[in-house]
Design a protein around this motif. Structure first.
Motif, PDB file in Angstrom:
ATOM      1  N   ASP A   8       1.119  -1.556  -0.401  1.00  0.00           N
ATOM      2  CA  ASP A   8       0.057   0.334  -0.309  1.00  0.00           C
ATOM      3  C   ASP A   8       1.021   1.321  -0.120  1.00  0.00           C
ATOM      4  O   ASP A   8       1.814   1.761   0.799  1.00  0.00           O
ATOM      5  CB  ASP A   8      -0.737  -0.231   1.315  1.00  0.00           C
ATOM      6  CG  ASP A   8      -2.114  -0.887   0.923  1.00  0.00           C
ATOM      7  OD1 ASP A   8      -2.044  -1.755   0.190  1.00  0.00           O
ATOM      8  OD2 ASP A   8      -2.164  -1.712   2.235  1.00  0.00           O
ATOM      9  N   LYS A  52      -8.405   5.639   0.673  1.00  0.00           N
ATOM     10  CA  LYS A  52      -9.622   4.645   0.689  1.00  0.00           C
ATOM     11  C   LYS A  52     -10.895   6.031   0.781  1.00  0.00           C
ATOM     12  O   LYS A  52     -11.789   5.513   0.689  1.00  0.00           O
ATOM     13  CB  LYS A  52      -9.198   4.118   1.606  1.00  0.00           C
ATOM     14  CG  LYS A  52      -8.742   2.584   1.176  1.00  0.00           C
ATOM     15  CD  LYS A  52      -9.324   1.501   2.384  1.00  0.00           C
ATOM     16  CE  LYS A  52      -9.663   0.752   2.071  1.00  0.00           C
ATOM     17  NZ  LYS A  52     -10.373  -0.509   2.862  1.00  0.00           N
ATOM     18  N   LYS A 102      -4.429   4.653   4.682  1.00  0.00           N
ATOM     19  CA  LYS A 102      -5.619   4.671   5.036  1.00  0.00           C
ATOM     20  C   LYS A 102      -6.820   6.272   4.402  1.00  0.00           C
ATOM     21  O   LYS A 102      -8.016   6.339   4.716  1.00  0.00           O
ATOM     22  CB  LYS A 102      -5.547   5.219   6.144  1.00  0.00           C
ATOM     23  CG  LYS A 102      -5.508   3.505   6.963  1.00  0.00           C
ATOM     24  CD  LYS A 102      -4.823   3.503   8.121  1.00  0.00           C
ATOM     25  CE  LYS A 102      -4.112   2.848   8.862  1.00  0.00           C
ATOM     26  NZ  LYS A 102      -4.000   1.933  10.120  1.00  0.00           N
ATOM     27  N   PHE A 103      -5.502   7.701   3.926  1.00  0.00           N
ATOM     28  CA  PHE A 103      -6.688   8.263   3.466  1.00  0.00           C
ATOM     29  C   PHE A 103      -7.188   8.413   2.260  1.00  0.00           C
ATOM     30  O   PHE A 103      -8.223   8.881   2.100  1.00  0.00           O
ATOM     31  CB  PHE A 103      -5.993   9.963   3.793  1.00  0.00           C
ATOM     32  CG  PHE A 103      -6.562  11.452   3.375  1.00  0.00           C
ATOM     33  CD1 PHE A 103      -7.371  11.726   4.263  1.00  0.00           C
ATOM     34  CD2 PHE A 103      -5.729  11.925   2.765  1.00  0.00           C
ATOM     35  CE1 PHE A 103      -7.518  12.967   3.765  1.00  0.00           C
ATOM     36  CE2 PHE A 103      -6.070  13.681   2.117  1.00  0.00           C
ATOM     37  CZ  PHE A 103      -7.088  13.875   2.455  1.00  0.00           C
ATOM     38  N   SER A 125      -6.500  -3.421   0.115  1.00  0.00           N
ATOM     39  CA  SER A 125      -4.967  -3.064   0.533  1.00  0.00           C
ATOM     40  C   SER A 125      -4.845  -4.686   0.990  1.00  0.00           C
ATOM     41  O   SER A 125      -4.927  -5.342   0.160  1.00  0.00           O
ATOM     42  CB  SER A 125      -5.612  -3.620   2.835  1.00  0.00           C
ATOM     43  OG  SER A 125      -3.875  -3.301   2.576  1.00  0.00           O
TER      44      SER A 125
END
Length: 289
Positions: free
Chosen positions: A142, A150, A147-148, A208
């Motif tokens: 990744d 996504k 995470k941001f 992911s």
């Protein structure tokens, strides 16, 4: 004739004759083109792209003496968009299913972008079938800030602007687009007007690769990583390639960096990439002798 998708073709090598291969999977059907004769190799494009991304490279590999299977990802191109999941691991399983259906005991796996991660996973799952891999601008982990990302993906690539935004982003991944870039891009954008295909793109982008990353030390056999020196997907493309080679601790891995190239190195420099692949495979054959 090399198909783009949905019965649209461009002429690249009129002496090439394709056989359409349909791979039946539990949730839908995948489509690939089969060309040539000789040892098998499977070409896998990246997210939001079609098998036409290999339209320049595939004929060169056929000319070098290989049977080439050029695959549309699930949810992309002529493959169905009826699948329940869209992950990198799914892509690897789809390639292994193609091999089983075609009675291929061993194949070279050539993957661009997420296809590179799929090549690594296929090798982990079935090292006896995938002994040689070529990873073109690969994503095997990744990216920073995933995470941001996504959180943004469902918004940025939502309807009705999602296809437009993807094409704008894709354009940034080239240093020198090919002469047929506008034609190919318009056909790709047309496929993404299908809500199911746009959903597949969003879902793959948000999937992911942590599961794959955790097992990269299990990759074995032979791997060639080819990076464009100006690939904007990576802060430092050369360093990313070298780090991946280190993570492939159980494999014999070599790295090549192609100058003046972005993320789609097989499109911008097909002759160079073909020569690197053929030399890599010839060296592997010499090691076996």
């Amino acid at each position: 004739l090399f198909p783009l998708s949905h019965n649209i073709t461009i002429v690249y090598c009129v002496t090439m004759i394709a056989t359409t291969v349909r791979i039946e999977r539990p949730d839908g059907t995948l489509v690939a083109d089969k060309y040539g004769s000789g040892p098998a190799m499977v070409l896998v494009p990246g997210i939001g792209d079609l098998r036409s991304s290999y339209r320049q490279l595939a004929p060169l590999l056929v000319e070098a003496g290989y049977t080439v299977y050029n695959l549309d990802l699930r949810g992309h191109g002529d493959s169905d968009a009826t699948f329940s999941t869209y992950t990198t691991e799914d892509i690897a399983s789809d390639v292994l299913a193609l091999m089983d259906q075609e009675n291929i005991s061993e194949s070279v796996f050539i993957g661009n972008s997420v296809g590179g991660g799929a090549a690594a996973w296929a090798n982990i799952l079935a090292p006896e079938k995938i002994k040689s891999m070529v990873l073109l601008g690969p994503f095997v982990r990744d990216p920073s800030g995933f995470k941001f990302m996504k959180l943004l993906i469902p918004v940025v690539f939502a309807r009705p602007w999602g296809a437009f935004m993807w094409m704008k982003f894709r354009n940034t991944l080239f240093v020198t687009p090919p002469s047929d870039h506008e034609e190919v891009s318009s056909k790709l954008r047309a496929t993404l007007s299908d809500p199911k295909r746009l959903y597949a793109l969003r879902t793959m982008l948000g999937a992911s690769k942590a599961k794959i990353t955790a097992r990269l030390g299990e990759v074995n056999g032979h791997a060639l990583i080819i990076m464009g020196d100006k690939d904007p997907d990576f802060p430092d493309p050369s360093s990313e390639a070298q780090e991946i080679a280190t993570l492939f601790s159980g494999a014999d891995t070599s790295v090549e960096v192609v100058a003046a190239s972005g993320h789609y190195v097989q499109i911008e420099h097909p002759e160079k990439v073909s020569a690197l692949i053929v030399s890599f495979l010839d060296d592997n054959d010499a090691d076996k002798a």
